[in-house]
Design a protein around this motif. Sequence first.
Motif, short mmCIF file in Angstrom:
data_model
loop_
_atom_site.label_atom_id
_atom_site.label_comp_id
_atom_site.label_asym_id
_atom_site.label_seq_id
_atom_site.Cartn_x
_atom_site.Cartn_y
_atom_site.Cartn_z
N ALA A 250 0.84 -1.20 0.00
CA ALA A 250 0.00 0.00 0.00
C ALA A 250 0.87 1.26 0.00
N PHE A 251 0.37 2.29 -0.65
CA PHE A 251 1.03 3.59 -0.60
C PHE A 251 0.89 4.17 0.80
N ALA A 252 1.90 4.95 1.21
CA ALA A 252 1.86 5.65 2.49
C ALA A 252 2.68 6.92 2.39
N ASN A 253 2.25 7.90 3.18
CA ASN A 253 3.01 9.16 3.23
C ASN A 253 4.34 8.93 3.95
N TRP B 68 10.63 2.55 -3.54
CA TRP B 68 11.67 1.69 -4.09
C TRP B 68 11.01 0.63 -4.97
N LEU B 69 11.48 0.54 -6.20
CA LEU B 69 10.92 -0.44 -7.13
C LEU B 69 12.05 -0.99 -8.00
N GLY B 70 12.12 -2.30 -8.10
CA GLY B 70 13.17 -2.90 -8.93
C GLY B 70 14.56 -2.51 -8.48
N HIS C 5 8.57 10.26 -5.99
CA HIS C 5 7.12 10.28 -6.06
C HIS C 5 6.59 10.94 -4.78
N THR C 6 5.31 11.31 -4.82
CA THR C 6 4.72 12.01 -3.67
C THR C 6 4.51 11.08 -2.48
N VAL C 7 4.36 9.78 -2.74
CA VAL C 7 4.18 8.78 -1.67
C VAL C 7 5.11 7.61 -1.94
N GLY C 8 5.31 6.79 -0.92
CA GLY C 8 6.10 5.58 -1.07
C GLY C 8 5.26 4.37 -0.72
N CYS D 83 1.99 -3.34 -11.71
CA CYS D 83 0.71 -2.66 -11.96
C CYS D 83 0.63 -1.44 -11.04
N ALA D 84 0.68 -0.27 -11.63
CA ALA D 84 0.61 0.97 -10.86
C ALA D 84 -0.12 2.02 -11.68
N GLU D 85 -0.99 2.75 -11.02
CA GLU D 85 -1.69 3.84 -11.71
C GLU D 85 -0.74 5.04 -11.87
N GLU D 86 0.10 5.22 -10.86
CA GLU D 86 1.14 6.23 -10.91
C GLU D 86 2.24 5.85 -9.93
N PRO D 87 3.46 6.31 -10.08
CA PRO D 87 3.96 7.16 -11.16
C PRO D 87 4.15 6.36 -12.46
N LYS D 88 4.47 7.06 -13.51
CA LYS D 88 4.80 6.39 -14.78
C LYS D 88 6.12 5.65 -14.60
#
Length: 160
Positions: A14-17, A22-24, A30-33, A102-107
């Motif tokens: 889940a996203f959190a403030n 970190w990905l890959g 990004h605004t959240v992690g 699968c992510a709506e954002e970020p690109k």
Amino acid sequence: MKAIRIGFGYDVHAFANERELWLGGIKIKHTVGLLGHSDADVLIHALCDALLGAANLRDIGYHFPDTSKIFKNIDSKILLRDTMKLIRDKGYEFGNADCTVCAEEPKLNPHIPLMQVCLSEVMAVDLDSISIKATTSERMGFVGRKEGIAAYASVLIFKQ
Ligand code: MG
């Protein structure tokens, strides 16, 4: 004849403030992690589970429990490196991986080449053996509502 084995992994965070994203194995602005006991690198976690599954070595939570202080905020690249050691210790070599985030954002597309370099170096495998794809969830479901990121991975491993 080679014994070829397939593995599949899935993970979600889940996203959190006030968390880094970190990905890959790389940090993305990004605004959240992502929230997690470790650095919550959902792509690496799916990849680790696929590798462990292919070698019939249980799952990531079995080897690196989120109740253990050792793994608090740990860099998931360490978990991936240790997972590769587990499968090599069982006599397997890595074939290839095909992953989808699968992510709506970020690109994510601009970041994929660097993720491939990072993961192939951590795993000590060919760059060309790591495929990473990005997709959205077309605004449907928890990914579509930007509540978090899901990742899937398939791998092949083999014994000579
Ligand atoms: Mg996870």
